[in-house]
Write a protein that holds these residues in place. Structure first.
Motif, PDB file in Angstrom:
ATOM      1  N   ASN A 154       0.825  -1.212   0.000  1.00 50.41           N
ATOM      2  CA  ASN A 154       0.000   0.000   0.000  1.00 50.41           C
ATOM      3  C   ASN A 154       0.859   1.262   0.000  1.00 50.41           C
ATOM      4  O   ASN A 154       0.533   2.243  -0.670  1.00 50.41           O
ATOM      5  N   ILE A 155       1.952   1.238   0.733  1.00 50.56           N
ATOM      6  CA  ILE A 155       2.867   2.386   0.746  1.00 50.56           C
ATOM      7  C   ILE A 155       3.493   2.555  -0.645  1.00 50.56           C
ATOM      8  O   ILE A 155       3.533   3.669  -1.177  1.00 50.56           O
ATOM      9  N   ALA A 156       3.945   1.469  -1.233  1.00 55.00           N
ATOM     10  CA  ALA A 156       4.579   1.537  -2.555  1.00 55.00           C
ATOM     11  C   ALA A 156       3.626   2.116  -3.599  1.00 55.00           C
ATOM     12  O   ALA A 156       4.058   2.833  -4.507  1.00 55.00           O
ATOM     13  N   ASP A 157       2.348   1.815  -3.457  1.00 48.56           N
ATOM     14  CA  ASP A 157       1.347   2.334  -4.395  1.00 48.56           C
ATOM     15  C   ASP A 157       1.108   3.832  -4.230  1.00 48.56           C
ATOM     16  O   ASP A 157       0.455   4.443  -5.074  1.00 48.56           O
ATOM     17  N   ASN A 158       1.639   4.411  -3.144  1.00 45.05           N
ATOM     18  CA  ASN A 158       1.442   5.836  -2.885  1.00 45.05           C
ATOM     19  C   ASN A 158       2.752   6.618  -2.882  1.00 45.05           C
ATOM     20  O   ASN A 158       2.857   7.660  -2.237  1.00 45.05           O
ATOM     21  N   VAL A 159       3.740   6.104  -3.584  1.00 43.90           N
ATOM     22  CA  VAL A 159       5.015   6.797  -3.723  1.00 43.90           C
ATOM     23  C   VAL A 159       4.969   7.584  -5.037  1.00 43.90           C
ATOM     24  O   VAL A 159       4.411   7.111  -6.034  1.00 43.90           O
ATOM     25  N   LYS A 160       5.537   8.783  -5.022  1.00 42.28           N
ATOM     26  CA  LYS A 160       5.555   9.629  -6.221  1.00 42.28           C
ATOM     27  C   LYS A 160       6.124   8.864  -7.414  1.00 42.28           C
ATOM     28  O   LYS A 160       7.058   8.084  -7.266  1.00 42.28           O
ATOM     29  N   THR A 161       5.574   9.135  -8.586  1.00 39.76           N
ATOM     30  CA  THR A 161       6.058   8.479  -9.796  1.00 39.76           C
ATOM     31  C   THR A 161       7.151   9.331 -10.454  1.00 39.76           C
ATOM     32  O   THR A 161       6.973   9.906 -11.514  1.00 39.76           O
ATOM     33  N   THR A 162       8.266   9.400  -9.755  1.00 37.63           N
ATOM     34  CA  THR A 162       9.477  10.045 -10.263  1.00 37.63           C
ATOM     35  C   THR A 162      10.494   8.937 -10.494  1.00 37.63           C
ATOM     36  O   THR A 162      10.246   7.772 -10.139  1.00 37.63           O
ATOM     37  N   LYS A 163      11.633   9.281 -11.055  1.00 37.80           N
ATOM     38  CA  LYS A 163      12.670   8.267 -11.262  1.00 37.80           C
ATOM     39  C   LYS A 163      13.048   7.613  -9.928  1.00 37.80           C
ATOM     40  O   LYS A 163      13.107   6.392  -9.811  1.00 37.80           O
ATOM     41  N   ALA A 164      13.290   8.430  -8.906  1.00 37.82           N
ATOM     42  CA  ALA A 164      13.645   7.906  -7.578  1.00 37.82           C
ATOM     43  C   ALA A 164      12.471   7.157  -6.952  1.00 37.82           C
ATOM     44  O   ALA A 164      12.646   6.078  -6.374  1.00 37.82           O
ATOM     45  N   GLY A 165      11.286   7.725  -7.064  1.00 37.81           N
ATOM     46  CA  GLY A 165      10.098   7.096  -6.492  1.00 37.81           C
ATOM     47  C   GLY A 165       9.835   5.727  -7.095  1.00 37.81           C
ATOM     48  O   GLY A 165       9.524   4.767  -6.381  1.00 37.81           O
ATOM     49  N   ASN A 166       9.951   5.625  -8.408  1.00 42.43           N
ATOM     50  CA  ASN A 166       9.729   4.336  -9.076  1.00 42.43           C
ATOM     51  C   ASN A 166      10.763   3.302  -8.641  1.00 42.43           C
ATOM     52  O   ASN A 166      10.433   2.143  -8.388  1.00 42.43           O
ATOM     53  N   HIS A 167      12.009   3.734  -8.561  1.00 36.86           N
ATOM     54  CA  HIS A 167      13.068   2.818  -8.134  1.00 36.86           C
ATOM     55  C   HIS A 167      12.824   2.325  -6.708  1.00 36.86           C
ATOM     56  O   HIS A 167      12.852   1.116  -6.444  1.00 36.86           O
ATOM     57  N   LEU A 168      12.570   3.258  -5.798  1.00 38.32           N
ATOM     58  CA  LEU A 168      12.400   2.893  -4.394  1.00 38.32           C
ATOM     59  C   LEU A 168      11.122   2.102  -4.148  1.00 38.32           C
ATOM     60  O   LEU A 168      11.113   1.181  -3.317  1.00 38.32           O
ATOM     61  N   SER A 169      10.047   2.427  -4.862  1.00 43.31           N
ATOM     62  CA  SER A 169       8.809   1.674  -4.652  1.00 43.31           C
ATOM     63  C   SER A 169       8.966   0.229  -5.142  1.00 43.31           C
ATOM     64  O   SER A 169       8.467  -0.699  -4.502  1.00 43.31           O
ATOM     65  N   GLY A 170       9.670   0.042  -6.249  1.00 42.69           N
ATOM     66  CA  GLY A 170       9.925  -1.324  -6.713  1.00 42.69           C
ATOM     67  C   GLY A 170      10.794  -2.094  -5.737  1.00 42.69           C
ATOM     68  O   GLY A 170      10.545  -3.264  -5.434  1.00 42.69           O
ATOM     69  N   GLN A 171      11.802  -1.412  -5.229  1.00 45.63           N
ATOM     70  CA  GLN A 171      12.729  -2.032  -4.274  1.00 45.63           C
ATOM     71  C   GLN A 171      12.010  -2.409  -2.979  1.00 45.63           C
ATOM     72  O   GLN A 171      12.214  -3.499  -2.436  1.00 45.63           O
ATOM     73  N   ILE A 172      11.146  -1.514  -2.505  1.00 42.51           N
ATOM     74  CA  ILE A 172      10.485  -1.776  -1.217  1.00 42.51           C
ATOM     75  C   ILE A 172       9.444  -2.895  -1.334  1.00 42.51           C
ATOM     76  O   ILE A 172       9.225  -3.638  -0.384  1.00 42.51           O
ATOM     77  N   VAL A 173       8.832  -3.026  -2.498  1.00 43.57           N
ATOM     78  CA  VAL A 173       7.896  -4.140  -2.685  1.00 43.57           C
ATOM     79  C   VAL A 173       8.648  -5.468  -2.596  1.00 43.57           C
ATOM     80  O   VAL A 173       8.186  -6.409  -1.945  1.00 43.57           O
ATOM     81  N   ARG A 174       9.828  -5.522  -3.212  1.00 41.95           N
ATOM     82  CA  ARG A 174      10.611  -6.770  -3.159  1.00 41.95           C
ATOM     83  C   ARG A 174      11.080  -7.067  -1.733  1.00 41.95           C
ATOM     84  O   ARG A 174      10.885  -8.166  -1.215  1.00 41.95           O
ATOM     85  N   SER A 175      11.711  -6.081  -1.091  1.00 43.34           N
ATOM     86  CA  SER A 175      12.262  -6.334   0.253  1.00 43.34           C
ATOM     87  C   SER A 175      11.167  -6.430   1.311  1.00 43.34           C
ATOM     88  O   SER A 175      11.328  -7.142   2.293  1.00 43.34           O
ATOM     89  N   GLY A 176      10.060  -5.731   1.117  1.00 42.12           N
ATOM     90  CA  GLY A 176       9.000  -5.711   2.122  1.00 42.12           C
ATOM     91  C   GLY A 176       8.075  -6.913   2.095  1.00 42.12           C
ATOM     92  O   GLY A 176       7.417  -7.213   3.097  1.00 42.12           O
ATOM     93  N   THR A 177       8.018  -7.596   0.968  1.00 42.96           N
ATOM     94  CA  THR A 177       7.197  -8.808   0.898  1.00 42.96           C
ATOM     95  C   THR A 177       8.030 -10.072   1.133  1.00 42.96           C
ATOM     96  O   THR A 177       7.489 -11.113   1.500  1.00 42.96           O
ATOM     97  N   ALA A 178       9.329  -9.969   0.948  1.00 39.34           N
ATOM     98  CA  ALA A 178      10.223 -11.126   1.113  1.00 39.34           C
ATOM     99  C   ALA A 178      10.225 -11.729   2.524  1.00 39.34           C
ATOM    100  O   ALA A 178      10.300 -12.957   2.652  1.00 39.34           O
TER     101      ALA A 178
END
Length: 120
Positions: free
Chosen positions: A19-43
């Motif tokens: 849910n947090i990842a779905d509410n991160v700004k869609t910027t270059k940094a935001g896209n990178h970090l939201s993808g990263q957090i989905v992987r590490s946060g669900t693992a």
């Protein structure tokens, strides 16, 4: 805390992270970090399931260490997203996730420590 309760807590944490990842700004940094957090946060939830079927105490310690590693990565990622002001949701949501990651990290540090002491 019962094993099933901890697993449910990890699943709830994974959902919170999604849910947090779905509410991160869609910027270059935001896209990178939201993808990263989905992987590490669900693992952690997925790796914890594997730890429950460990073949030995050493295997259990290793798998629990992977859970801890992913929780620490998620914790750092949450702080970066928060400090960079990339989160579009309410501040309380990300602060709650940071607090939960802190608590989960503490639980896993203690669990790994206990398992290592039993291994001696």
């Amino acid at each position: 805390m019962k094993k099933i309760d901890l697993h449910e807590r990890l699943i709830d944490f994974a959902v919170q992270i999604i849910n947090i990842a779905d509410n991160v700004k869609t910027t270059k940094a935001g896209n990178h970090l939201s993808g990263q957090i989905v992987r590490s946060g669900t693992a952690p939830s997925l790796n914890y399931s594997e730890a429950q079927s460990a073949e030995s105490r050493n295997d259990f310690i290793h798998k629990m260490s992977v859970v801890l590693k992913e929780l620490r990565e998620t914790h750092s990622n949450l702080k970066i997203i928060f400090r960079a002001k990339l989160y579009l949701g309410q501040e309380i949501e990300i602060n709650t996730a940071i607090k939960e990651s802190d608590e989960l990290i503490s639980i896993f540090v203690k669990s790994i420590e206990t398992s290592r002491n039993k291994n001696k």
